[in-house]
Design a protein around this motif. Structure first.
Motif, PDB file in Angstrom:
ATOM      1  N   GLU A 111      44.677  50.502  39.679  1.00 36.96           N
ATOM      2  CA  GLU A 111      45.953  50.223  40.340  1.00 36.96           C
ATOM      3  C   GLU A 111      46.794  51.497  40.447  1.00 36.96           C
ATOM      4  O   GLU A 111      47.388  51.783  41.499  1.00 36.96           O
ATOM      5  CB  GLU A 111      46.714  49.149  39.571  1.00 36.96           C
ATOM      6  N   THR A 112      46.860  52.266  39.365  1.00 36.41           N
ATOM      7  CA  THR A 112      47.660  53.486  39.350  1.00 36.41           C
ATOM      8  C   THR A 112      47.206  54.470  40.424  1.00 36.41           C
ATOM      9  O   THR A 112      48.037  55.124  41.077  1.00 36.41           O
ATOM     10  CB  THR A 112      47.581  54.159  37.965  1.00 36.41           C
ATOM     11  N   ASP A 141      46.249  40.223  32.329  1.00 34.10           N
ATOM     12  CA  ASP A 141      46.569  41.142  33.422  1.00 34.10           C
ATOM     13  C   ASP A 141      45.359  41.940  33.915  1.00 34.10           C
ATOM     14  O   ASP A 141      45.491  42.843  34.729  1.00 34.10           O
ATOM     15  CB  ASP A 141      47.670  42.112  32.992  1.00 34.10           C
ATOM     16  N   ARG A 180      43.800  48.983  35.067  1.00 33.44           N
ATOM     17  CA  ARG A 180      45.149  49.544  35.262  1.00 33.44           C
ATOM     18  C   ARG A 180      45.087  50.883  35.997  1.00 33.44           C
ATOM     19  O   ARG A 180      45.919  51.170  36.867  1.00 33.44           O
ATOM     20  CB  ARG A 180      45.860  49.704  33.919  1.00 33.44           C
ATOM     21  N   THR A 197      41.846  49.010  30.600  1.00 33.40           N
ATOM     22  CA  THR A 197      42.422  50.311  30.938  1.00 33.40           C
ATOM     23  C   THR A 197      41.952  50.753  32.320  1.00 33.40           C
ATOM     24  O   THR A 197      42.746  51.256  33.129  1.00 33.40           O
ATOM     25  CB  THR A 197      42.025  51.362  29.893  1.00 33.40           C
TER      26      THR A 197
END
Length: 212
Positions: free
Chosen positions: A59-60, A97, A56, A53
């Motif tokens: 990246e966000t 990922d 991610r 998490t």
């Protein structure tokens, strides 16, 4: 000039880390959520949480590449639990990922100690931390499977936990490591009120700033 230490404020025990860094004295602690805030700090603490998490979210919030570049450029960083996973060059049992920040030439096993119900505490002899052993709180924690030649192991799991239980497969596993300006622990020192691990990181930051 007082060094500024950021705490990545995307997930995890952000307030606790800010408080622990502030308790070190002679440094300033600030939350970091944006690239501009990352640019303004001299070092960064990466809290625990859920590593996939967090990758991610990096990246966000457009922090992944800037943070990789800062760490590769020598910025001091300290990661606890999920922070250790993110700082590792290689992760076992991670998601395809999942993104890595790098900085530590180690192979880390994600959730090595089991599920949330397998969380436990133990006392660790910790190189660079004076005084009594460090009480370590492990929550769905990783451990270090292997280290590169430039990585120093600072603490390993003893044969028996604080409750007297046999540590089993965890015994002898490295749970605190350092490579140059990068420090990582598999446990959560911010949860115990013992700020000595944070004080070690603050000394690393101050020493590097003084050497520049």
């Amino acid at each position: 000039m007082v060094p500024v230490i950021g705490v990545l404020a995307l997930q995890g025990d952000v307030r606790e880390h800010v408080a622990a860094v502030t308790a070190c004295g002679d440094v300033r602690a600030v939350p970091v959520r944006r690239p501009s805030e990352l640019d303004a700090v001299d070092a960064l603490v990466i809290p625990g949480g859920e590593s996939t998490t967090m990758s991610r979210l990096l990246e966000t919030f457009d922090l992944l590449d800037p943070l990789r570049k800062r760490i590769a450029g020598g910025m001091p960083a300290y990661g606890s639990c999920a922070g250790m996973i993110l700082l590792a060059n290689e992760v076992l049992d991670g998601r395809p990922d999942q993104q890595q920040l790098g900085g530590l030439d180690v192979v880390v096993r994600r959730n090595a100690f089991g599920r949330q119900v397998d969380s436990f505490e133990t006392d660790l002899e910790f190189t660079g931390v004076a005084g009594e052993p460090v009480r370590a709180v492990f929550i769905r924690a990783p451990w270090v499977e292997s280290t590169g030649a430039e990585v120093e192991v600072l603490a390993s799991v003893p044969q028996r936990t604080a409750s007297g239980a046999d540590a089993g497969a965890a015994a002898g596993r490295a749970v605190a490591v350092r490579q140059g300006p990068v420090l990582a622990t598999a446990f959560h020192p911010e949860l115990t009120g013992d700020t000595r691990v944070h004080a070690l990181f603050c000394r690393m930051v101050r020493d590097l700033a003084a050497a520049v």
